[in-house]
Design a protein around this motif. Structure first.
Motif, PDB file in Angstrom:
ATOM      1  N   LEU A   1      27.680  -8.383   8.199  1.00 48.08           N
ATOM      2  CA  LEU A   1      28.877  -9.209   8.393  1.00 48.08           C
ATOM      3  C   LEU A   1      29.330  -9.744   7.039  1.00 48.08           C
ATOM      4  N   ASP A   2      30.360  -9.123   6.490  1.00 44.34           N
ATOM      5  CA  ASP A   2      30.843  -9.565   5.183  1.00 44.34           C
ATOM      6  C   ASP A   2      32.363  -9.777   5.152  1.00 44.34           C
ATOM      7  N   ALA A   3      32.997  -9.769   6.310  1.00 45.27           N
ATOM      8  CA  ALA A   3      34.449  -9.924   6.358  1.00 45.27           C
ATOM      9  C   ALA A   3      34.899 -11.363   6.104  1.00 45.27           C
ATOM     10  N   LYS A   4      34.056 -12.332   6.420  1.00 47.22           N
ATOM     11  CA  LYS A   4      34.418 -13.736   6.202  1.00 47.22           C
ATOM     12  C   LYS A   4      33.146 -14.579   6.197  1.00 47.22           C
ATOM     13  N   ASN A   5      33.123 -15.546   5.318  1.00 49.58           N
ATOM     14  CA  ASN A   5      32.044 -16.523   5.260  1.00 49.58           C
ATOM     15  C   ASN A   5      32.172 -17.433   6.489  1.00 49.58           C
ATOM     16  N   PRO A   6      31.087 -17.666   7.248  1.00 51.29           N
ATOM     17  CA  PRO A   6      31.204 -18.489   8.448  1.00 51.29           C
ATOM     18  C   PRO A   6      31.587 -19.951   8.171  1.00 51.29           C
ATOM     19  N   ALA A   7      31.214 -20.478   7.022  1.00 50.68           N
ATOM     20  CA  ALA A   7      31.626 -21.836   6.673  1.00 50.68           C
ATOM     21  C   ALA A   7      33.144 -21.883   6.492  1.00 50.68           C
ATOM     22  N   ALA A   8      33.681 -20.900   5.786  1.00 53.47           N
ATOM     23  CA  ALA A   8      35.137 -20.810   5.619  1.00 53.47           C
ATOM     24  C   ALA A   8      35.815 -20.561   6.962  1.00 53.47           C
ATOM     25  N   ALA A   9      35.173 -19.783   7.829  1.00 51.97           N
ATOM     26  CA  ALA A   9      35.730 -19.518   9.161  1.00 51.97           C
ATOM     27  C   ALA A   9      35.835 -20.804   9.976  1.00 51.97           C
ATOM     28  N   LEU A  10      34.813 -21.647   9.894  1.00 50.18           N
ATOM     29  CA  LEU A  10      34.845 -22.916  10.633  1.00 50.18           C
ATOM     30  C   LEU A  10      35.968 -23.809  10.122  1.00 50.18           C
ATOM     31  N   ARG A  11      36.102 -23.894   8.815  1.00 52.85           N
ATOM     32  CA  ARG A  11      37.190 -24.697   8.237  1.00 52.85           C
ATOM     33  C   ARG A  11      38.554 -24.097   8.581  1.00 52.85           C
ATOM     34  N   GLN A  12      38.666 -22.774   8.548  1.00 50.64           N
ATOM     35  CA  GLN A  12      39.927 -22.119   8.889  1.00 50.64           C
ATOM     36  C   GLN A  12      40.320 -22.441  10.328  1.00 50.64           C
ATOM     37  N   GLY A  13      39.324 -22.615  11.194  1.00 51.14           N
ATOM     38  CA  GLY A  13      39.574 -22.984  12.582  1.00 51.14           C
ATOM     39  C   GLY A  13      39.932 -24.449  12.755  1.00 51.14           C
ATOM     40  N   GLY A  14      40.021 -25.179  11.643  1.00 47.74           N
ATOM     41  CA  GLY A  14      40.441 -26.578  11.706  1.00 47.74           C
ATOM     42  C   GLY A  14      39.328 -27.574  11.963  1.00 47.74           C
ATOM     43  N   ARG A  15      38.085 -27.170  11.781  1.00 44.62           N
ATOM     44  CA  ARG A  15      36.957 -28.060  12.043  1.00 44.62           C
ATOM     45  C   ARG A  15      36.162 -28.316  10.771  1.00 44.62           C
ATOM     46  N   ALA A  16      35.356 -29.365  10.812  1.00 43.25           N
ATOM     47  CA  ALA A  16      34.363 -29.667   9.777  1.00 43.25           C
ATOM     48  C   ALA A  16      34.963 -29.878   8.394  1.00 43.25           C
ATOM     49  N   GLY A  17      36.166 -30.421   8.337  1.00 48.74           N
ATOM     50  CA  GLY A  17      36.876 -30.570   7.076  1.00 48.74           C
ATOM     51  C   GLY A  17      36.131 -31.298   5.977  1.00 48.74           C
ATOM     52  N   ASP A  18      35.405 -32.368   6.321  1.00 44.75           N
ATOM     53  CA  ASP A  18      34.726 -33.168   5.304  1.00 44.75           C
ATOM     54  C   ASP A  18      33.207 -33.000   5.319  1.00 44.75           C
TER      55      ASP A  18
END
Length: 123
Positions: free
Chosen positions: A56-73
């Motif tokens: 799985l190298d298409a997207k970093n899961p941390a970046a995916a979570l932020r992209q989904g609008g969560r875990a901003g800080d």
């Protein structure tokens, strides 16, 4: 009345295909499941660690979570899962360090095929 809280570690995992939009969707669903199952608020989360299988190298899961609008800080970290013979492919694992009410029983979430990792945790 204020309740005493203590530090817990919640575990979870999901499988996905190697496409950015699926990684965003599956990481978001896993995160929402952990929050819901544990009645957890983001302000009670200390940090989140993801591990990802090498396929799985298409997207970093941390970046995916932020992209989904969560875990901003929140403090997020992702790393590649250690290679092991016969390990489950296409898998993202997560560990959330958080504060829950004292006496809580952590509820871990395994979904979308990752239930095979922990059959002892399946209801």
């Amino acid at each position: 009345m204020s309740r005493e809280k203590r530090l817990f570690a919640l575990r979870g995992a999901t499988q996905c295909v190697n496409q950015g939009d699926d990684i965003v969707a599956q990481v978001g669903a896993l995160y929402e499941g952990l929050l819901s199952e544990n009645k957890l608020q983001e302000q009670d989360i200390v940090s989140i660690i993801f591990s990802v299988t090498p396929d799985l190298d298409a997207k970093n899961p941390a970046a995916a979570l932020r992209q989904g609008g969560r875990a901003g800080d929140l403090a997020l970290f992702a790393l590649q899962e250690a290679a092991a013979l016969n390990s489950l492919e296409r898998t993202i694992r997560v560990m959330i360090h958080c504060y829950l009410d004292e006496g809580s029983t952590p509820r871990h979430v395994y979904r979308n095929g990752a239930e095979a990792l922990r059959p002892d945790r399946i209801k």
